[in-house]
Enzyme design. Structure first.
Site, PDB file in Angstrom:
ATOM      1  N   HIS A  54     -22.194   3.522 -22.354  1.00  0.00           N
ATOM      2  CA  HIS A  54     -22.154   2.670 -21.153  1.00  0.00           C
ATOM      3  C   HIS A  54     -21.920   1.214 -21.560  1.00  0.00           C
ATOM      4  O   HIS A  54     -22.855   0.492 -21.894  1.00  0.00           O
ATOM      5  CB  HIS A  54     -23.468   2.818 -20.379  1.00  0.00           C
ATOM      6  N   HIS A  56     -19.338  -2.418 -20.845  1.00  0.00           N
ATOM      7  CA  HIS A  56     -18.293  -3.088 -20.055  1.00  0.00           C
ATOM      8  C   HIS A  56     -17.496  -3.980 -21.000  1.00  0.00           C
ATOM      9  O   HIS A  56     -18.016  -4.980 -21.489  1.00  0.00           O
ATOM     10  CB  HIS A  56     -18.923  -3.902 -18.913  1.00  0.00           C
ATOM     11  N   LEU A  57     -16.248  -3.580 -21.270  1.00  0.00           N
ATOM     12  CA  LEU A  57     -15.412  -4.376 -22.179  1.00  0.00           C
ATOM     13  C   LEU A  57     -14.573  -5.408 -21.419  1.00  0.00           C
ATOM     14  O   LEU A  57     -13.932  -6.258 -22.030  1.00  0.00           O
ATOM     15  CB  LEU A  57     -14.499  -3.461 -23.013  1.00  0.00           C
ATOM     16  N   ASN A  88     -14.863  -0.522 -14.124  1.00  0.00           N
ATOM     17  CA  ASN A  88     -14.787  -1.627 -13.153  1.00  0.00           C
ATOM     18  C   ASN A  88     -14.045  -2.841 -13.725  1.00  0.00           C
ATOM     19  O   ASN A  88     -14.553  -3.946 -13.814  1.00  0.00           O
ATOM     20  CB  ASN A  88     -16.174  -2.015 -12.626  1.00  0.00           C
ATOM     21  N   HIS A 225     -28.542   4.024 -16.511  1.00  0.00           N
ATOM     22  CA  HIS A 225     -29.575   2.976 -16.486  1.00  0.00           C
ATOM     23  C   HIS A 225     -30.816   3.260 -15.633  1.00  0.00           C
ATOM     24  O   HIS A 225     -31.095   2.563 -14.666  1.00  0.00           O
ATOM     25  CB  HIS A 225     -28.975   1.615 -16.110  1.00  0.00           C
ATOM     26  N   ASN A 271     -28.698  -5.381 -12.964  1.00  0.00           N
ATOM     27  CA  ASN A 271     -28.779  -4.354 -11.936  1.00  0.00           C
ATOM     28  C   ASN A 271     -28.744  -2.968 -12.574  1.00  0.00           C
ATOM     29  O   ASN A 271     -27.780  -2.655 -13.261  1.00  0.00           O
ATOM     30  CB  ASN A 271     -27.586  -4.498 -10.970  1.00  0.00           C
ATOM     31  N   ASP A 298     -25.395  -0.724 -21.482  1.00  0.00           N
ATOM     32  CA  ASP A 298     -24.892  -1.359 -20.250  1.00  0.00           C
ATOM     33  C   ASP A 298     -24.490  -2.814 -20.564  1.00  0.00           C
ATOM     34  O   ASP A 298     -24.736  -3.731 -19.783  1.00  0.00           O
ATOM     35  CB  ASP A 298     -25.898  -1.306 -19.099  1.00  0.00           C
ATOM     36  N   GLY A 317     -26.154  -8.744 -15.114  1.00  0.00           N
ATOM     37  CA  GLY A 317     -25.725  -8.188 -16.395  1.00  0.00           C
ATOM     38  C   GLY A 317     -26.301  -8.902 -17.601  1.00  0.00           C
ATOM     39  O   GLY A 317     -26.552 -10.104 -17.572  1.00  0.00           O
TER      40      GLY A 317
HETATM   41 ZN   LIG Z   1     -24.361   0.595 -13.146  1.00  0.00          ZN
HETATM   42 ZN   LIG Z   2     -22.795  -0.716 -16.068  1.00  0.00          ZN
END
Ligand SMILES: [Zn+2]
Ligand SMILES: [Zn+2]
Length: 423
Positions: A54, A56-57, A88, A225, A271, A298, A317
Site C-alpha cells: 500500500h 502512493h507513488l 489515485n 489500513h 485517513n 500507506d 497522509g
Molecule cells: Zn485508503
Molecule cells: Zn492509501
C-alpha cells in the site's frame, strides 16, 4: 557471483552466495568461496526485503509530492524491494496505458519492483467498473479505489466477484463518507483541539460490509489500513468463521495516537485518523494473534506547503517508507512484544502472499531480494534526510532502534548506507 559475508540469519552467523538474481546457497563455512567478490555484513541481521502492498507513488499527476524514482529511492532506503502503488494518480490508474507507463518508469529507475494496483471503478468515481482484465494483462496485481470508498455496495459486490474470477483480490478503503466529515478521530482530543471528529463507525461499518459481501460470495477481500478496536474484532470474528478476509495496518497506528494532533501538527493528519490508546493496543493485539496479517505503509507524501495549512485544510497522509522499519522494530520487537521473525513475516512474507507476489522470502533458490539491518543502531527520525519528496511525518525527532544498512534487489545493491552509494 556475489558473497554476502558475516550476516545473522535466524540468529546465527552465516554467509549468503548469490548468482545473478538468485540466492544460490546459504553457507556456514566460507571454504572455496574466498575469492568471490563480497560485501561484509559485519554481523548485522539479514531479512527478506520488505514488501509494501500500500504505497502512493503519486506519478503520474502529482510529481511535486513524489515521483516514481524518488518514491522507489525511499522504498529501497527503507528496506523495501517491492511496492504496490495505489491508483489515485492523475489520470487515475484505471486503464492499461497508465499501468504500462508506471511499469516502464519503474523499470527505468531500476531500484525496487513495482506491482501496480488498478482502480475498481473508472476514474475512482464509483459508478462503473474499470477494465480489470486488460489492466491485469498490463501488470496490476489487485484492485482498489483507495482514497475513495466504493459507496455503492452493489458495485463493490460486482468488483469482488469479477476480480476474484481473474484471480485478484479487492482491497477496500473502508470509509463511510457520510460519517467521516471531520478531520481527526472523534474523541476527547479532537474536542479539546476544536477539530471536527470522524466516528470510528465510518471505518467499521464498511469493514463489516466487506466481510459480509466476501462471505456471501465466498471470495477474498483485503481491508486496508485497519485502525480501530471494533475493526480488529470484526476481522477476528470473520476469520474464525472461515471468511476469506485479510487485512493490514500501518506503522502510524502501531506507534501513534490522536494526542499527536493536539499541537495542530498537520503531519499527524491521516485517513483513517490516528485513534486512541485503546485502539493502538487492539491493533497490537491483532498483530500478535494473527488477526492482522500485514503491515503496509500507506506512504502518502505531500509537499511542505500543502501540509503548512490550517488543520482542516491540509491533505491527509503520512510519508512512511523510510521510517516503517525503525518505528515497528522499536515498538514491537525491541519492546519484547514480538520476535523479529514475526515482524519480518508481517512486513515481507504475508503481504507478498496476500497479493500472490513472487517475493518475501529468503531461501536457497529464491530471489535475491533482501535487507541487512543493524538492530542495535539507535537514531532519531529526521525526514529532512529522506529520499522521499514527502517529509511529512509526525515522528520527526522520535528515537528509534533498527536501521537499514543495505538493500539488495534482484541481486543488485540498490542501497548502501555506509558508502552512500547514491541511489
Ligand atoms: Zn485508503
Ligand atoms: Zn492509501
Amino acid at each position: 557471483m556475489l558473497l554476502i559475508k558475516n550476516v545473522k540469519l535466524n540468529g546465527e552467523l552465516t554467509n549468503i552466495l548469490l548468482t545473478g538474481n538468485k540466492i544460490t546457497s546459504i553457507v556456514k563455512d566460507l571454504g572455496d568461496f574466498m575469492d568471490i567478490p563480497s560485501i561484509d555484513g559485519k554481523g548485522n541481521t539479514i531479512l527478506p526485503a520488505f514488501v509494501d502492498i500500500h504505497t502512493h507513488l503519486r506519478e503520474p499527476g502529482f510529481e511535486s509530492k513524489e515521483d516514481i524514482t524518488s518514491g522507489l529511492k525511499a522504498a529501497v532506503a527503507g528496506g523495501f524491494s517491492a511496492v504496490c502503488p495505489m491508483p489515485n494518480t492523475n489520470p487515475v490508474t484505471d486503464n492499461k496505458y497508465i499501468v504500462s507507463y508506471i511499469k516502464m518508469r519503474a523499470r527505468e529507475s531500476g531500484l525496487a519492483r513495482v506491482f501496480p494496483i488498478g482502480a475498481i471503478s473508472k476514474g475512482l468515481k464509483g459508478d462503473e467498473l474499470a477494465e480489470m482484465a486488460s489492466m491485469q494483462r498490463a501488470g496490476i496485481v489487485a484492485v482498489s479505489d483507495d482514497g475513495m470508498p466504493v459507496t455503492n455496495s452493489n458495485l463493490m459486490r460486482k468488483a469482488m466477484e469479477y476480480a476474484d474470477g481473474l484471480g485478484m483480490i479487492t482491497i477496500s478503503h473502508s470509509e463511510d463518507k457520510s460519517l467521516a466529515e471531520g478531520h481527526a478521530n472523534e474523541g476527547a482530543n479532537a474536542t479539546r483541539a476544536g477539530i471536527e471528529g470522524i466516528s470510528r463507525v465510518a471505518e467499521e461499518a464498511m469493514v463489516a460490509r466487506e466481510i459480509l459481501l466476501a462471505d456471501s460470495l465466498n471470495v477474498a477481500v483485503h481491508i486496508a489500513h485497519v485502525s480501530t478496536t471494533n475493526s480488529v474484532d470484526l476481522i477476528r470474528w470473520a476469520k474464525a468463521k472461515g471468511i476469506k478476509v485479510t487485512c493490514e495496518t500501518c506503522p502510524h497506528y502501531i506507534v501513534g495516537t490522536d494526542e499527536l494532533i493536539l499541537n495542530y501538527d498537520c503531519n499527524a493528519k491521516v485517513n483513517p485518523p490516528l485513534r486512541e490508546e485503546r485502539d493502538r493496543q487492539a491493533i497490537i493485539a491483532g498483530l500478535l494473534d494473527g488477526t492482522i496479517d500485514a503491515i503496509a505503509t500507506d506512504h502518502a507524501p505531500h509537499t511542505k506547503s500543502e501540509k503548512d495549512r490550517e488543520f482542516a485544510l491540509a491533505p491527509n497522509g503520512i510519508s512512511g517508507l523510510e521510517s516503517a522499519f525503525g518505528l515497528c522494530y522499536t515498538a514491537l520487537v525491541d519492546s519484547g512484544l514480538m520476535s523479529l521473525d514475526r515482524l519480518s513475516e508481517l512486513m515481507s512474507k504475508n503481504p507478498s502472499d496476500i497479493l500472490n507476489l513472487p517475493c518475501g522470502e529468503l531461501i536457497e533458490g529464491g530471489l535475491a531480494d533482501f535487507v541487512i539491518v543493524d538492530t542495535d543502531k539507535e537514531y532519531e527520525i529526521d525526514s529532512s534526510k529522506w529520499y522521499s519528496k514527502g517529509k511529512n511525518t509526525p515522528f520527526n525527532g522520535r528515537k528509534v532502534k533498527g536501521q537499514i544498512m543495505t538493500t539488495i534487489v534482484d541481486g543488485n545493491i540498490v542501497f548502501n548506507r555506509e558508502t552512500e552509494e547514491r541511489i
